[in-house]
Design a protein around this motif. Structure first.
Motif, PDB file in Angstrom:
ATOM      1  N   VAL A  41       0.866  -1.176   0.000  1.00 43.99           N
ATOM      2  CA  VAL A  41       0.000   0.000   0.000  1.00 43.99           C
ATOM      3  C   VAL A  41       0.905   1.229   0.000  1.00 43.99           C
ATOM      4  O   VAL A  41       1.496   1.582   1.015  1.00 43.99           O
ATOM      5  CB  VAL A  41      -0.945   0.007   1.233  1.00 43.99           C
ATOM      6  N   VAL A  42       1.036   1.851  -1.180  1.00 42.33           N
ATOM      7  CA  VAL A  42       1.932   2.997  -1.333  1.00 42.33           C
ATOM      8  C   VAL A  42       1.372   4.214  -0.622  1.00 42.33           C
ATOM      9  O   VAL A  42       2.066   4.871   0.155  1.00 42.33           O
ATOM     10  CB  VAL A  42       2.161   3.326  -2.829  1.00 42.33           C
ATOM     11  N   ASP A  43       0.102   4.518  -0.870  1.00 45.76           N
ATOM     12  CA  ASP A  43      -0.493   5.707  -0.273  1.00 45.76           C
ATOM     13  C   ASP A  43      -2.013   5.595  -0.292  1.00 45.76           C
ATOM     14  O   ASP A  43      -2.580   4.856  -1.101  1.00 45.76           O
ATOM     15  CB  ASP A  43      -0.061   6.965  -1.041  1.00 45.76           C
ATOM     16  N   VAL A  44      -2.659   6.328   0.584  1.00 44.54           N
ATOM     17  CA  VAL A  44      -4.108   6.412   0.622  1.00 44.54           C
ATOM     18  C   VAL A  44      -4.465   7.890   0.590  1.00 44.54           C
ATOM     19  O   VAL A  44      -4.064   8.649   1.467  1.00 44.54           O
ATOM     20  CB  VAL A  44      -4.683   5.749   1.899  1.00 44.54           C
ATOM     21  N   LEU A  45      -5.184   8.273  -0.458  1.00 48.17           N
ATOM     22  CA  LEU A  45      -5.545   9.678  -0.639  1.00 48.17           C
ATOM     23  C   LEU A  45      -7.055   9.826  -0.554  1.00 48.17           C
ATOM     24  O   LEU A  45      -7.801   8.935  -0.955  1.00 48.17           O
ATOM     25  CB  LEU A  45      -5.055  10.182  -2.002  1.00 48.17           C
ATOM     26  N   SER A  46      -7.489  10.970  -0.072  1.00 49.05           N
ATOM     27  CA  SER A  46      -8.912  11.254  -0.014  1.00 49.05           C
ATOM     28  C   SER A  46      -9.286  12.068  -1.245  1.00 49.05           C
ATOM     29  O   SER A  46      -8.617  13.044  -1.582  1.00 49.05           O
ATOM     30  CB  SER A  46      -9.225  12.039   1.257  1.00 49.05           C
ATOM     31  N   SER A  47     -10.333  11.634  -1.943  1.00 48.67           N
ATOM     32  CA  SER A  47     -10.795  12.378  -3.119  1.00 48.67           C
ATOM     33  C   SER A  47     -12.307  12.561  -3.011  1.00 48.67           C
ATOM     34  O   SER A  47     -12.950  12.025  -2.114  1.00 48.67           O
ATOM     35  CB  SER A  47     -10.433  11.632  -4.404  1.00 48.67           C
ATOM     36  N   GLU A  48     -12.868  13.312  -3.967  1.00 48.10           N
ATOM     37  CA  GLU A  48     -14.305  13.576  -3.946  1.00 48.10           C
ATOM     38  C   GLU A  48     -15.112  12.292  -4.099  1.00 48.10           C
ATOM     39  O   GLU A  48     -16.200  12.170  -3.551  1.00 48.10           O
ATOM     40  CB  GLU A  48     -14.667  14.542  -5.068  1.00 48.10           C
ATOM     41  N   ARG A  49     -14.574  11.334  -4.859  1.00 47.99           N
ATOM     42  CA  ARG A  49     -15.296  10.088  -5.105  1.00 47.99           C
ATOM     43  C   ARG A  49     -14.980   9.018  -4.054  1.00 47.99           C
ATOM     44  O   ARG A  49     -15.305   7.860  -4.236  1.00 47.99           O
ATOM     45  CB  ARG A  49     -14.964   9.558  -6.493  1.00 47.99           C
ATOM     46  N   GLY A  50     -14.309   9.389  -3.010  1.00 50.62           N
ATOM     47  CA  GLY A  50     -13.969   8.439  -1.958  1.00 50.62           C
ATOM     48  C   GLY A  50     -12.469   8.225  -1.881  1.00 50.62           C
ATOM     49  O   GLY A  50     -11.701   8.854  -2.611  1.00 50.62           O
ATOM     50  N   PRO A  51     -12.021   7.319  -1.016  1.00 56.08           N
ATOM     51  CA  PRO A  51     -10.588   7.100  -0.854  1.00 56.08           C
ATOM     52  C   PRO A  51      -9.966   6.503  -2.118  1.00 56.08           C
ATOM     53  O   PRO A  51     -10.578   5.688  -2.798  1.00 56.08           O
ATOM     54  CB  PRO A  51     -10.493   6.127   0.319  1.00 56.08           C
ATOM     55  N   ARG A  52      -8.757   6.934  -2.417  1.00 58.47           N
ATOM     56  CA  ARG A  52      -8.001   6.406  -3.551  1.00 58.47           C
ATOM     57  C   ARG A  52      -6.789   5.680  -2.979  1.00 58.47           C
ATOM     58  O   ARG A  52      -5.918   6.307  -2.379  1.00 58.47           O
ATOM     59  CB  ARG A  52      -7.576   7.549  -4.469  1.00 58.47           C
ATOM     60  N   ILE A  53      -6.770   4.368  -3.151  1.00 54.58           N
ATOM     61  CA  ILE A  53      -5.709   3.536  -2.583  1.00 54.58           C
ATOM     62  C   ILE A  53      -4.742   3.176  -3.696  1.00 54.58           C
ATOM     63  O   ILE A  53      -5.146   2.627  -4.719  1.00 54.58           O
ATOM     64  CB  ILE A  53      -6.293   2.268  -1.913  1.00 54.58           C
ATOM     65  N   MET A  54      -3.467   3.486  -3.511  1.00 56.57           N
ATOM     66  CA  MET A  54      -2.446   3.199  -4.509  1.00 56.57           C
ATOM     67  C   MET A  54      -1.678   1.959  -4.078  1.00 56.57           C
ATOM     68  O   MET A  54      -0.991   1.966  -3.052  1.00 56.57           O
ATOM     69  CB  MET A  54      -1.525   4.412  -4.687  1.00 56.57           C
ATOM     70  N   LEU A  55      -1.816   0.868  -4.865  1.00 57.52           N
ATOM     71  CA  LEU A  55      -1.166  -0.404  -4.589  1.00 57.52           C
ATOM     72  C   LEU A  55      -0.034  -0.637  -5.579  1.00 57.52           C
ATOM     73  O   LEU A  55      -0.081  -0.150  -6.712  1.00 57.52           O
ATOM     74  CB  LEU A  55      -2.170  -1.556  -4.706  1.00 57.52           C
ATOM     75  N   SER A  56       0.980  -1.413  -5.153  1.00 61.21           N
ATOM     76  CA  SER A  56       2.104  -1.690  -6.040  1.00 61.21           C
ATOM     77  C   SER A  56       2.799  -2.992  -5.658  1.00 61.21           C
ATOM     78  O   SER A  56       2.812  -3.377  -4.495  1.00 61.21           O
ATOM     79  CB  SER A  56       3.114  -0.543  -5.965  1.00 61.21           C
ATOM     80  N   ARG A  57       3.375  -3.645  -6.682  1.00 62.06           N
ATOM     81  CA  ARG A  57       4.293  -4.766  -6.460  1.00 62.06           C
ATOM     82  C   ARG A  57       5.689  -4.397  -6.964  1.00 62.06           C
ATOM     83  O   ARG A  57       6.606  -5.199  -6.877  1.00 62.06           O
ATOM     84  CB  ARG A  57       3.793  -6.026  -7.175  1.00 62.06           C
ATOM     85  N   THR A  58       5.848  -3.185  -7.512  1.00 68.91           N
ATOM     86  CA  THR A  58       7.141  -2.772  -8.060  1.00 68.91           C
ATOM     87  C   THR A  58       7.849  -1.738  -7.190  1.00 68.91           C
ATOM     88  O   THR A  58       9.017  -1.452  -7.406  1.00 68.91           O
ATOM     89  CB  THR A  58       6.960  -2.177  -9.478  1.00 68.91           C
ATOM     90  N   HIS A  59       7.174  -1.183  -6.225  1.00 63.58           N
ATOM     91  CA  HIS A  59       7.735  -0.136  -5.362  1.00 63.58           C
ATOM     92  C   HIS A  59       8.888  -0.695  -4.521  1.00 63.58           C
ATOM     93  O   HIS A  59       8.791  -1.810  -3.998  1.00 63.58           O
ATOM     94  CB  HIS A  59       6.619   0.390  -4.453  1.00 63.58           C
ATOM     95  N   PRO A  60       9.992   0.061  -4.357  1.00 62.89           N
ATOM     96  CA  PRO A  60      11.100  -0.412  -3.505  1.00 62.89           C
ATOM     97  C   PRO A  60      10.676  -0.703  -2.063  1.00 62.89           C
ATOM     98  O   PRO A  60      11.246  -1.566  -1.403  1.00 62.89           O
ATOM     99  CB  PRO A  60      12.111   0.739  -3.547  1.00 62.89           C
ATOM    100  N   GLY A  61       9.653  -0.017  -1.577  1.00 59.77           N
ATOM    101  CA  GLY A  61       9.146  -0.266  -0.232  1.00 59.77           C
ATOM    102  C   GLY A  61       8.586  -1.673  -0.080  1.00 59.77           C
ATOM    103  O   GLY A  61       8.600  -2.237   1.011  1.00 59.77           O
ATOM    104  N   PHE A  62       8.106  -2.253  -1.178  1.00 59.44           N
ATOM    105  CA  PHE A  62       7.600  -3.627  -1.167  1.00 59.44           C
ATOM    106  C   PHE A  62       8.724  -4.591  -0.800  1.00 59.44           C
ATOM    107  O   PHE A  62       8.558  -5.473   0.029  1.00 59.44           O
ATOM    108  CB  PHE A  62       7.000  -3.963  -2.543  1.00 59.44           C
TER     109      PHE A  62
END
Length: 178
Positions: free
Chosen positions: A65-86
């Motif tokens: 889970v890279v980041d969780v952002l709040s938007s007008e249409r609800g939460p936007r969850i950014m997922l990744s398998r390529t991020h160095p944090g993974f």
């Protein structure tokens, strides 16, 4: 609104963590995966997947889970398998010395699907940081390689001096000069 707020709060606590999702379907046009994590559905875009990996319906997939952002249409969850944090989180799960802070990951360089290099350092001079990450007979690092679909991992000793770090990275080649 309450459901969106609850989802945002739940996922916000999982930011920069690894979660496991079940593949529900794959978009044939974009290649994006629809994953079920808990009771919610999330999208793992094609560019955040490791190249060459194939997934089927019902497969369990670990994602970061890279980041969780709040938007007008609800939460936007950014997922990744390529991020160095993974990769960092995978090492924390597999290597207790990293989890407890004895060994520290100083740098990660990654070409997703190909190879990665990870530079480690230990605060305790009696602990071999590289050996702790590799594990007895390579068991710790091989478990991570398997989870990442055979991606090559090179673990090197961290140095503040770029010359020493480059020489360690090029090992076993004999470095004449840097």
């Amino acid at each position: 609104e309450a459901e969106k707020a609850q989802l945002f709060e739940d996922m916000q606590s999982k930011t920069q963590e690894i979660v496991t999702g079940v593949v529900l379907r794959q978009n044939t046009k974009s290649g994006a995966l629809v994953l079920q994590v808990g009771n919610n559905e999330f999208i793992l875009p094609k560019d955040e997947q490791i190249p060459g990996e194939e997934y089927g319906v019902g497969d369990h997939v670990k994602v970061y889970v890279v980041d969780v952002l709040s938007s007008e249409r609800g939460p936007r969850i950014m997922l990744s398998r390529t991020h160095p944090g993974f990769v960092k989180r995978m090492f924390e799960l597999e290597v207790p010395e990293i989890f407890d802070g004895t060994v520290e990951i100083k740098a990660i360089s990654r070409e997703a699907g190909e190879r990665k290099k990870i530079a480690v350092w230990s605060k305790d001079e009696n602990v071999d940081a590289v050996g702790a990450c590799i594990g007895p007979k390579g068991t710790r690092v091989s478990a991570i390689v398997e989870a990442l679909g055979g991606e090559q991992i090179a673990v090197i000793k961290w140095s503040e001096h770029p010359e020493e770090l480059i020489a360690a990275d090029l090992s076993p080649a004999e470095v004449v000069s840097v």
